[in-house]
Design a protein around this motif. Structure first.
Motif, mmCIF file in Angstrom:
data_model
loop_
_atom_site.group_PDB
_atom_site.id
_atom_site.type_symbol
_atom_site.label_atom_id
_atom_site.label_comp_id
_atom_site.label_asym_id
_atom_site.label_seq_id
_atom_site.Cartn_x
_atom_site.Cartn_y
_atom_site.Cartn_z
ATOM 1 N N LEU A 124 0.839 -1.190 0.000
ATOM 2 C CA LEU A 124 0.000 0.000 0.000
ATOM 3 C C LEU A 124 0.877 1.244 0.000
ATOM 4 C CD1 LEU A 124 -2.564 -1.107 2.734
ATOM 5 C CD2 LEU A 124 -2.941 -1.078 0.268
ATOM 6 N N PRO A 125 0.428 2.330 -0.624
ATOM 7 C CA PRO A 125 1.210 3.567 -0.575
ATOM 8 C C PRO A 125 1.287 4.078 0.858
ATOM 9 C CG PRO A 125 -0.984 3.975 -1.448
ATOM 10 C CD PRO A 125 -0.846 2.494 -1.341
ATOM 11 N N PHE A 126 2.445 4.651 1.217
ATOM 12 C CA PHE A 126 2.629 5.146 2.579
ATOM 13 C C PHE A 126 1.677 6.301 2.871
ATOM 14 C CE2 PHE A 126 5.422 7.884 5.475
ATOM 15 C CZ PHE A 126 4.913 7.296 6.619
ATOM 16 N N HIS A 127 1.624 7.274 1.957
ATOM 17 C CA HIS A 127 0.737 8.423 2.144
ATOM 18 C C HIS A 127 -0.514 8.209 1.306
ATOM 19 C CE1 HIS A 127 -0.804 12.591 1.628
ATOM 20 N NE2 HIS A 127 -0.406 12.702 2.878
ATOM 21 N N MET A 128 -1.691 8.253 1.938
ATOM 22 C CA MET A 128 -2.930 7.927 1.250
ATOM 23 C C MET A 128 -3.885 9.112 1.320
ATOM 24 S SD MET A 128 -3.439 3.945 2.416
ATOM 25 C CE MET A 128 -4.128 4.383 4.003
ATOM 26 N N SER A 129 -4.277 9.614 0.173
ATOM 27 C CA SER A 129 -5.278 10.677 0.123
ATOM 28 C C SER A 129 -6.662 10.068 0.296
ATOM 29 C CB SER A 129 -5.206 11.423 -1.207
ATOM 30 O OG SER A 129 -6.300 12.312 -1.327
ATOM 31 N N LEU A 130 -7.471 10.701 1.137
ATOM 32 C CA LEU A 130 -8.829 10.230 1.375
ATOM 33 C C LEU A 130 -9.857 11.125 0.699
ATOM 34 C CD1 LEU A 130 -8.513 9.268 5.148
ATOM 35 C CD2 LEU A 130 -7.884 7.953 3.123
ATOM 36 N N THR A 131 -9.401 12.014 -0.181
ATOM 37 C CA THR A 131 -10.310 12.918 -0.871
ATOM 38 C C THR A 131 -10.639 12.448 -2.279
ATOM 39 O OG1 THR A 131 -8.475 14.293 -1.650
ATOM 40 C CG2 THR A 131 -9.467 14.889 0.456
ATOM 41 N N THR A 132 -9.954 11.410 -2.755
ATOM 42 C CA THR A 132 -10.270 10.839 -4.059
ATOM 43 C C THR A 132 -11.519 9.958 -3.927
ATOM 44 O OG1 THR A 132 -8.939 8.861 -3.676
ATOM 45 C CG2 THR A 132 -7.812 10.784 -4.628
ATOM 46 N N PRO A 133 -12.184 9.638 -5.043
ATOM 47 C CA PRO A 133 -13.343 8.741 -4.956
ATOM 48 C C PRO A 133 -12.993 7.418 -4.280
ATOM 49 C CG PRO A 133 -13.279 9.783 -7.106
ATOM 50 C CD PRO A 133 -11.991 10.162 -6.417
ATOM 51 N N GLU A 134 -11.803 6.889 -4.575
ATOM 52 C CA GLU A 134 -11.396 5.622 -3.946
ATOM 53 C C GLU A 134 -11.087 5.840 -2.464
ATOM 54 O OE1 GLU A 134 -10.689 5.728 -8.211
ATOM 55 O OE2 GLU A 134 -9.873 6.964 -6.583
ATOM 56 N N GLY A 135 -10.347 6.899 -2.145
ATOM 57 C CA GLY A 135 -9.965 7.145 -0.763
ATOM 58 C C GLY A 135 -11.136 7.403 0.152
ATOM 59 N N ARG A 136 -12.228 7.941 -0.407
ATOM 60 C CA ARG A 136 -13.401 8.196 0.427
ATOM 61 C C ARG A 136 -14.023 6.907 0.938
ATOM 62 N NH1 ARG A 136 -14.077 12.939 -2.902
ATOM 63 N NH2 ARG A 136 -15.218 11.809 -4.509
#
Length: 349
Positions: free
Chosen positions: A171-183
């Motif tokens: 998994l990527p270390f830094h994960m954005s939660l604002t993308t459709p997937e990250g939400r």
């Protein structure tokens, strides 16, 4: 069961020192452990018992007001953790995958020799096995800290793919939660965080642990870019009618089971995409929507047949596997035009 101690925990959450497993709760239910500490060494002992060995250094004057509320969900540990002071935390090498998601405040994290990454609401950090980590938490930081064995996560991934994986999931270390997937992950993390901050009736239900763990695992796999995501999302041939019929039969036979699309697909030896395509083609709705409607009809029938005062809406809903009562009540009202409590209050006949 809820166990509150000043600090220290032996083994995973639910096995706190001085508490018998399952005491005061429902047998087989995930137990919730509440731990508090005001000194760094006390906080180290408490958090290490739930997660992994580490050291804590306070970066501003004053006593800690550490609060950890943790639950063991199957093989996964989920905890809501805050220290109430700015601190630096240095871990030993991790033996599991850890994901820290800020619910408030900010954390700056580094794993191994990586560059530091700041996370706040709207982002998360995934720490792989085998590398030590360094983190600085702001005084107002509260994070949902999830620890999952890589074998558990890869088993779930294999269920989504429909075959064994040949290389480890990274998994990527830094994960954005604002993308459709990250939400997807953000929504699940917020749900668990709220439940840990509540009286935790949901977390203490017998089926809740497995169902919530599967939700977390699927959200983690589906919500972030990795080497298998394209394959998971790739179009798959819809399941044949006979396979869909077997899945439907399983849902009717055991509607209260903590089903997920992954678990159902694995039970009939299909990939999740194939199962979902088959339901879309032959049933006209996704498998979990079909299960929800099946449960709603069963609950409605039980409430209509019940004598007022002989049962509760909550107990009937839980018996049918509906763990989130707010969402259940809203779905029930959409389906039947009234709240379930109104159905129960109406005399039979």
């Amino acid at each position: 069961m809820s166990t509150e101690k000043p600090y220290g925990i032996d083994g995973p959450p639910g096995q706190a020192a001085g508490a018998s497993k399952g005491e005061g709760g429902t047998p087989g239910a995930p137990s919730v452990t509440v731990l508090r500490a005001t000194a760094p060494d006390e906080a180290e002992a408490a958090v290490a018992g739930a997660y992994l060995p580490h050291s804590i250094e306070t970066l501003e004057p004053g006593r800690l007001s550490m609060l950890l509320t943790a639950a063991r969900l199957g093989t996964t540990t989920a905890g809501r953790l805050g220290y109430g002071r700015r601190i630096r935390l240095v871990t030993e090498e991790a033996r599991h995958i850890h994901v820290n998601t800020p619910l408030a405040g900010t954390a700056v994290s580094r794993v191994g020799r990586s560059a530091p990454h700041a996370t706040t609401i709207g982002s998360a950090a995934a720490f792989p096995e085998g590398a030590p980590a360094t983190m600085e938490w702001s005084s107002d930081a509260v994070q949902l800290c999830v620890m999952v064995p890589s074998s558990t996560l890869e088993t779930e991934l294999e269920g989504l793919l429909g075959h064994a994986v040949k290389t480890p999931l990274r998994l990527p270390f830094h994960m954005s939660l604002t993308t459709p997937e990250g939400r997807v992950w953000h929504s699940m993390a917020n749900l668990i965080g709220r439940e840990l901050d509540s009286p935790a009736r949901l977390l203490e239900r017998p089926r809740a642990g497995r169902q919530l763990e599967r939700g977390l695992l699927d959200a983690l796999i589906l919500g972030h870019p990795h080497g298998y995501l394209d394959e998971i999302q790739r179009h798959a041939r819809p399941a044949a009618p006979a396979a869909v019929a077997r899945a439907v039969d399983l849902l009717h036979e055991r509607p209260a089971e903590p089903w997920s699309s992954t678990v159902l697909a694995r039970a009939i030896h299909l990939s999740v995409r194939s199962l979902q395509g088959g339901f879309h083609t032959h049933v006209g709705q996704p498998p979990m929507a079909y299960l929800r409607d099946l449960r709603l009809r069963g609950i409605h029938g039980d409430l209509v047949a019940a004598t007022p005062g002989s049962t509760t809406v909550e107990s009937v809903a839980y018996d049918w596997g509906m763990l989130h009562l707010g969402r259940f009540a809203a779905a029930y009202r959409r389906e039947f035009g009234e709240l379930p409590s109104r159905t129960l209050q109406r005399p039979p006949g």
